[in-house]
Design an enzyme around this catalytic site. Sequence first.
Site, PDB file in Angstrom:
ATOM      1  N   CYS A 160     -82.221   9.613  34.707  1.00  0.00           N
ATOM      2  CA  CYS A 160     -80.858   9.113  34.496  1.00  0.00           C
ATOM      3  C   CYS A 160     -80.264   9.754  33.252  1.00  0.00           C
ATOM      4  CB  CYS A 160     -80.878   7.594  34.351  1.00  0.00           C
ATOM      5  SG  CYS A 160     -79.250   6.860  34.053  1.00  0.00           S
ATOM      6  N   GLN A 286     -71.486  -4.760  23.525  1.00  0.00           N
ATOM      7  CA  GLN A 286     -70.927  -3.610  24.231  1.00  0.00           C
ATOM      8  C   GLN A 286     -72.036  -2.602  24.521  1.00  0.00           C
ATOM      9  OE1 GLN A 286     -68.046  -3.110  25.538  1.00  0.00           O
ATOM     10  NE2 GLN A 286     -66.628  -4.497  24.530  1.00  0.00           N
ATOM     11  N   CYS A 408     -61.097  -5.108  30.006  1.00  0.00           N
ATOM     12  CA  CYS A 408     -62.059  -4.223  30.679  1.00  0.00           C
ATOM     13  C   CYS A 408     -61.715  -4.055  32.156  1.00  0.00           C
ATOM     14  CB  CYS A 408     -63.483  -4.747  30.518  1.00  0.00           C
ATOM     15  SG  CYS A 408     -63.766  -6.395  31.194  1.00  0.00           S
TER      16      CYS A 408
END
Length: 453
Positions: A160, A286, A408
């Site tokens: 990833c 976050q 968001c």
Amino acid sequence: MRKKDIIEGVVDHVEFPNKGTFSYEDRTITVKGVIEGQKIRGQVTKKRRNGGQVRLLEVLEPSKLEDVQPECEHFGACGGCFYQTVSYKNQLKIKEGQVRELLKDFVPNEKWNGIKGSPKQWGYRNKMEFSFGDEVKDGPLALGMHKKNTFHDIVNITGCKIVDDDYNRIVQCVLNEVKDMGLPFYHKMRHEGYWRHLVVRRAECSGDILINIVTTSQGAADFTKLVEALEVLKLQGQIVGILHTVNDSLADVVQADSMEILHGQNYFFEEILGLKFKISPFSFFQTNSLGAEVLYETARDYVGETKDQVIFDLYSGTGTIAQMLAPVAKKVVGVEIVEEAVKAAKGNARLNGLNNCEFIAGDVLKVLDELEEKPNIIVLDPPRDGIHPKALPKIIGYGVEKMVYISCKPTSLARDLEMFREAGYEVEQAGCVDMFPGTVHVEVVTCLQRVNS
């Protein structure tokens, strides 16, 4: 055109986040998961008089915006990243354009501040939840991310790119060790099995790593060899804690019925804009630490002068914004429904030597009825669905001159801005901050000014 027909078309417009349209037989057809300019093939799922909807089957020709090769070996199979064939410059162009289209009725050009990119395009995530499962039905144990457009199948993750490579090494180590234990993964439909998730968190500032192995109580594993294998793993960072969490919830979420420390401790510290924050396994924070600095600096600039001001930080999470504003404000009051987040916020305020922060656990809708103090400025950072419709009038009722709204989910923001406008507020300035390169998500920061009562 009939239902189940296979049709083709060139996507001529895309709305946030990736809902495209194209023309076919004088109809406007919608299709999800596309980029403007792609030629696609899809199967008709809905037919209307002047339109229809198709399920994407194949991209026949790429868009001109797709100008790079994917960095990740899992792209296409993994359901995580969407824009890996799009250069970062074009990703920002797409996201800004979609948000501008959504907010065109509220933000004139002269009040739009553009989009700020993430300081890191790759390896930016500080937290990742990996799932146990199988790549094909009844196949060998897998550990990774969900396959694109599936609920069950798992892609084994070995490389990833939106996390530090330490994550990939940890995933491979854990999978190798648990395979030998002979315990099955948890089947979400049958509610049977043992292995559920692996959650890895890593501090950007120090490289400290927390590893949390999540299982059900339907079995018992000896974690000795797994812990030993992780302890000797060669990493750029350092493992400060290995945890085992038991979660018997029927929902596919990571939560704790119980938790034990297998090695080290259950926290580390992260630093943002000179402030320290204690991060535990279930702390909200976050997921892009460096991006969060850009986001919160932008919000702080929008708030402006705070001397002798009382600030309400509604939906305050672990109190990051409140603590950034506290040193230059009279007082900051944070309200958050998640009790663990409020507990963390109080601890972080003490850690940073801030004594003018008050954090209250409760639903904003109810807490506002109980607060006697009145704010001069309000900061809003609600969940994805936006502000509760019943809480909006209460927030507006304070009549403050200025509010800063961090969103968001731009579609929720657009809906709420309509209510603020009706109540006499107009957008003074707004802009985007990209916290999630490679994905369709983007944050929007908006400063609202009261223009009439």
